[in-house]
Design an enzyme around this catalytic site. Structure first.
Site, short mmCIF file in Angstrom:
data_model
loop_
_atom_site.label_atom_id
_atom_site.label_comp_id
_atom_site.label_asym_id
_atom_site.label_seq_id
_atom_site.Cartn_x
_atom_site.Cartn_y
_atom_site.Cartn_z
N HIS A 119 0.84 -1.20 0.00
CA HIS A 119 0.00 0.00 0.00
C HIS A 119 0.87 1.25 0.00
O HIS A 119 1.66 1.46 0.92
CB HIS A 119 -0.92 0.00 1.23
CG HIS A 119 -2.09 -0.92 1.08
ND1 HIS A 119 -3.22 -0.83 1.84
CD2 HIS A 119 -2.31 -1.94 0.21
CE1 HIS A 119 -4.09 -1.77 1.47
NE2 HIS A 119 -3.55 -2.46 0.49
N TYR A 161 -9.27 5.45 7.35
CA TYR A 161 -9.48 5.77 8.77
C TYR A 161 -10.48 6.91 8.81
O TYR A 161 -10.22 7.97 8.21
CB TYR A 161 -8.18 6.25 9.42
CG TYR A 161 -7.10 5.19 9.57
CD1 TYR A 161 -6.27 4.86 8.51
CD2 TYR A 161 -6.89 4.57 10.80
CE1 TYR A 161 -5.26 3.90 8.66
CE2 TYR A 161 -5.88 3.62 10.96
CZ TYR A 161 -5.07 3.29 9.88
OH TYR A 161 -4.08 2.36 10.03
N PRO A 181 -4.36 0.53 18.67
CA PRO A 181 -4.06 0.02 17.32
C PRO A 181 -4.15 1.05 16.20
O PRO A 181 -3.79 0.74 15.06
CB PRO A 181 -5.12 -1.08 17.12
CG PRO A 181 -6.21 -0.78 18.08
CD PRO A 181 -5.59 -0.06 19.23
N LYS A 222 1.03 0.02 15.06
CA LYS A 222 2.43 -0.07 15.49
C LYS A 222 2.77 -1.28 16.37
O LYS A 222 3.95 -1.60 16.56
CB LYS A 222 2.81 1.20 16.29
CG LYS A 222 2.91 2.43 15.44
CD LYS A 222 4.21 2.47 14.65
CE LYS A 222 4.16 3.40 13.48
NZ LYS A 222 4.24 2.76 12.18
N TYR A 225 3.91 6.73 10.19
CA TYR A 225 3.10 5.58 9.81
C TYR A 225 3.94 4.50 9.12
O TYR A 225 3.79 3.30 9.42
CB TYR A 225 1.94 6.03 8.90
CG TYR A 225 0.88 4.98 8.73
CD1 TYR A 225 -0.17 4.85 9.63
CD2 TYR A 225 0.92 4.08 7.66
CE1 TYR A 225 -1.14 3.87 9.49
CE2 TYR A 225 -0.05 3.09 7.51
CZ TYR A 225 -1.08 2.99 8.42
OH TYR A 225 -2.03 2.01 8.29
P1 RFL Z 1 1.38 -11.67 21.93
O1 RFL Z 1 0.95 -11.76 20.48
O2 RFL Z 1 0.36 -11.27 22.92
O3 RFL Z 1 2.01 -13.08 22.31
C1 RFL Z 1 2.32 -13.42 23.64
C2 RFL Z 1 2.27 -14.92 23.77
O4 RFL Z 1 2.66 -15.29 25.09
C3 RFL Z 1 1.77 -16.29 25.58
N1 RFL Z 1 1.76 -16.28 27.04
C4 RFL Z 1 2.40 -17.19 27.81
N2 RFL Z 1 3.15 -18.24 27.48
C5 RFL Z 1 3.66 -18.98 28.50
N3 RFL Z 1 3.44 -18.70 29.82
C6 RFL Z 1 2.69 -17.65 30.18
N4 RFL Z 1 2.48 -17.38 31.46
C7 RFL Z 1 2.15 -16.83 29.16
N5 RFL Z 1 1.38 -15.73 29.15
C8 RFL Z 1 1.15 -15.41 27.87
C9 RFL Z 1 0.43 -15.92 24.95
O5 RFL Z 1 -0.46 -17.02 24.90
C10 RFL Z 1 0.86 -15.46 23.57
O6 RFL Z 1 0.90 -16.52 22.64
O7 RFL Z 1 2.61 -10.65 22.08
P2 RFL Z 1 3.84 -10.36 21.09
O8 RFL Z 1 4.43 -11.63 20.56
O9 RFL Z 1 4.70 -9.38 21.76
O10 RFL Z 1 3.15 -9.67 19.80
C11 RFL Z 1 2.53 -8.41 19.88
C12 RFL Z 1 1.38 -8.31 18.84
O11 RFL Z 1 0.56 -9.45 18.94
C13 RFL Z 1 0.56 -7.03 19.05
O12 RFL Z 1 1.38 -5.93 19.32
C14 RFL Z 1 -0.30 -6.66 17.80
O13 RFL Z 1 -1.27 -7.64 17.55
C15 RFL Z 1 -0.98 -5.31 18.00
N6 RFL Z 1 -1.88 -4.94 16.88
C16 RFL Z 1 -1.38 -4.41 15.71
N7 RFL Z 1 -0.04 -4.25 15.55
C17 RFL Z 1 0.46 -3.79 14.37
O14 RFL Z 1 1.67 -3.64 14.25
N8 RFL Z 1 -0.34 -3.46 13.28
C18 RFL Z 1 -1.69 -3.58 13.38
O15 RFL Z 1 -2.37 -3.35 12.38
C19 RFL Z 1 -2.26 -4.03 14.63
N9 RFL Z 1 -3.58 -4.19 14.77
C20 RFL Z 1 -3.26 -5.12 17.00
C21 RFL Z 1 -4.09 -4.71 15.93
C22 RFL Z 1 -3.84 -5.69 18.14
C23 RFL Z 1 -5.19 -5.85 18.23
N10 RFL Z 1 -5.69 -6.46 19.42
C24 RFL Z 1 -6.60 -7.52 19.41
C25 RFL Z 1 -5.06 -6.18 20.68
C26 RFL Z 1 -5.47 -4.86 15.98
C27 RFL Z 1 -6.04 -5.40 17.16
C28 RFL Z 1 -7.54 -5.47 17.19
C1 PHB Z 2 -5.97 -4.36 10.75
O1 PHB Z 2 -6.03 -4.63 9.53
O2 PHB Z 2 -6.30 -5.19 11.62
C2 PHB Z 2 -5.51 -3.01 11.17
C3 PHB Z 2 -5.03 -2.13 10.21
C4 PHB Z 2 -4.61 -0.87 10.61
C5 PHB Z 2 -4.68 -0.50 11.92
C6 PHB Z 2 -5.13 -1.39 12.88
C7 PHB Z 2 -5.56 -2.66 12.50
O3 PHB Z 2 -4.28 0.75 12.29
#
Ligand code: RFL
Ligand code: PHB
Length: 390
Positions: free
Chosen positions: A73, A201, A293, A297, A384
């Site tokens: 993109h 957005y 989110p 980042k 971004y």
């Molecule tokens: P995670 O993915 O939470 O993984 C942590 C893992 O540790 C396990 N765990 C344990 N394991 C053993 N013993 C324990 N006591 C434990 N406790 C926990 C868990 O089960 C899990 O498997 O953290 P990690 O690896 O640091 O990754 C971070 C990312 O997942 C997170 O920052 C992103 O998903 C955030 N996020 C987004 N980030 C982006 O860069 N671009 C995006 O577009 C974006 N969109 C989003 C998002 C997060 C969202 N939610 C649901 C919070 C959109 C959403 C809706």
């Molecule tokens: C997504 O596709 O889940 C998404 C994209 C952009 C954002 C957050 C989430 O800023």
């Protein structure tokens, strides 16, 4: 007693990527994960990767499918006041972002670790980290009904916001910084083509909305919602109506509806702990910091921590140097705080915080200013696409 060089707690993207990079540097590691493999592989989360993250995944030798299937993109749009303002990322910064789901990144990493016979233990319970203040850290956990113990040189806490590593620290050992927002995001995934080729957005008097995607046949949409909202109160038809009502007309008309295949509510939070290193234990990714989110980042910041830690550990095992390890916190935190600032700012101009019309006018003025100022728009664009590594 079992022994490894680096014990990694958590098999989310941080833990899996660190495991793979350390392996490529010849460093032995074991990953312990609380959930099942299927549960981890099924989580729907991030969708947007910075070029720095793509480069690191290529370095980790998991770039092949990503480069084939990602959507590149060159920009996205901001909707507000019945208008649509395109942010030309490529034109303003020379960079683009990649749309490729965290679910796919996770699958690619899982496959790479399995192909290299990496030691990943799913369904671990009662994980406990000890002794990291001295020279002999230990990890205890329960698996298949048996208690296991492992010694290691270092512990990487990649266990997310609710993980055990941060919780094992004395309250006096760390400082926490936090902001909780008075709303969440209700997200759905649907097997329908995206409304637009790029993300939209939207700031609207009814609340924020986001049009995103996973592929040209799979869309991801979000609407800002109250924190006490229940999923049962959001049948698909209500979601689609609400989404359309918050988008610029041309975008609303292009939305293709269909049954949702996933629906969830996520609260929004800004959170940072300092420092990130405690003796021989490091906090990595969501274990150490959370961003709302809006700026996309979270995953990118997690990958940036992994990049720094992998290089520091590789240098340490190669030459015995400790200075890179000792600078881990400082180096990561500079990038983390800039991403926190950007995510907070972008959240604050795009969401409805109250019925206060002064606040709403200020938001619209800021968005209008972006439309008229190349300097302001460039600042948004460079944050971004991801700031350069120092
Ligand atoms: P995670 O993915 O939470 O993984 C942590 C893992 O540790 C396990 N765990 C344990 N394991 C053993 N013993 C324990 N006591 C434990 N406790 C926990 C868990 O089960 C899990 O498997 O953290 P990690 O690896 O640091 O990754 C971070 C990312 O997942 C997170 O920052 C992103 O998903 C955030 N996020 C987004 N980030 C982006 O860069 N671009 C995006 O577009 C974006 N969109 C989003 C998002 C997060 C969202 N939610 C649901 C919070 C959109 C959403 C809706
Ligand atoms: C997504 O596709 O889940 C998404 C994209 C952009 C954002 C957050 C989430 O800023």
């Amino acid at each position: 007693m079992a022994r490894t060089q680096v014990a990694i707690i958590g098999a989310g993207p941080s833990g899996l990527l660190l495991s793979q990079l350390l392996h490529l540097n010849g460093i032995d590691n074991v990953v312990l994960e609380r959930q099942s493999r299927e549960y981890v592989a099924g989580r729907i989360r991030a969708g947007v990767l910075e070029q720095c993250t793509v480069d690191l995944l290529i370095e980790a030798r998991v770039g092949e499918r990503l480069l084939r299937e990602r959507l590149v993109h060159d920009g996205f749009s901001l909707g507000f006041d019945g208008r649509s303002l395109r942010v030309d990322l490529k034109g303003l910064t020379g960079d683009s972002v990649s749309v490729y789901g965290q679910t796919e990144v996770t699958k690619d990493l899982m496959e790479a670790r399995a192909a290299a016979h990496g030691k990943l233990i799913y369904d671990c319970s009662q994980v406990a980290v000890e002794g990291f203040g001295g020279d002999h850290p230990q990890v205890r956990y329960s698996h298949d009904g048996k208690t296991q113990e492992m010694t290691c040189d270092f512990i990487a806490g990649c266990d997310g916001y609710h993980g055990v590593c941060r919780q094992s620290l004395d309250a006096g050992a760390l400082r926490t910084f936090e902001r909780v927002y008075p709303f969440g995001w209700l997200g759905i995934l649907a097997e329908v083509p995206p409304a637009m080729h790029e993300l939209v957005y939207s700031n609207h008097a009814r609340g924020f909305a986001l049009c995103s995607m996973r592929s040209m046949t799979r869309s991801r949409y979000y609407v800002q919602c109250d924190l006490d909202e229940k999923l049962e109160e959001w049948p698909d038809a209500r979601f689609w109506d609400e989404l359309r009502s918050r988008l610029p007309l041309a975008v609303a008309e292009a939305v293709v509806t269909g049954p949702s295949i996933e629906k969830s509510i996520a609260p929004l939070r800004s959170f940072v702990v300092e420092p990130l290193k405690f003796g021989r234990m490091f906090l990595v990714g969501d274990a150490a910091h959370i961003v709302p989110p809006t700026g996309a980042k979270g995953l990118n910041l997690a990958a940036a921590d992994v990049r720094v830690l992998n290089r520091a550990l590789a240098e340490h095992y190669r030459t015995g140097r400790r200075d890179l390890i000792d600078r881990y916190s400082e180096q990561c935190l500079r990038r983390i705080w800039k991403a926190e600032r950007f995510s907070w700012w972008f959240t604050s101009i795009m969401h409805k915080f109250s019925d206060d019309e002064f606040d709403q006018r200020i938001q619209l003025a800021e968005l209008d200013y972006l439309g008229g100022s190349q300097a302001a728009l460039t600042s948004l664009a460079e944050n971004y696409v991801g700031l350069p590594f120092e």
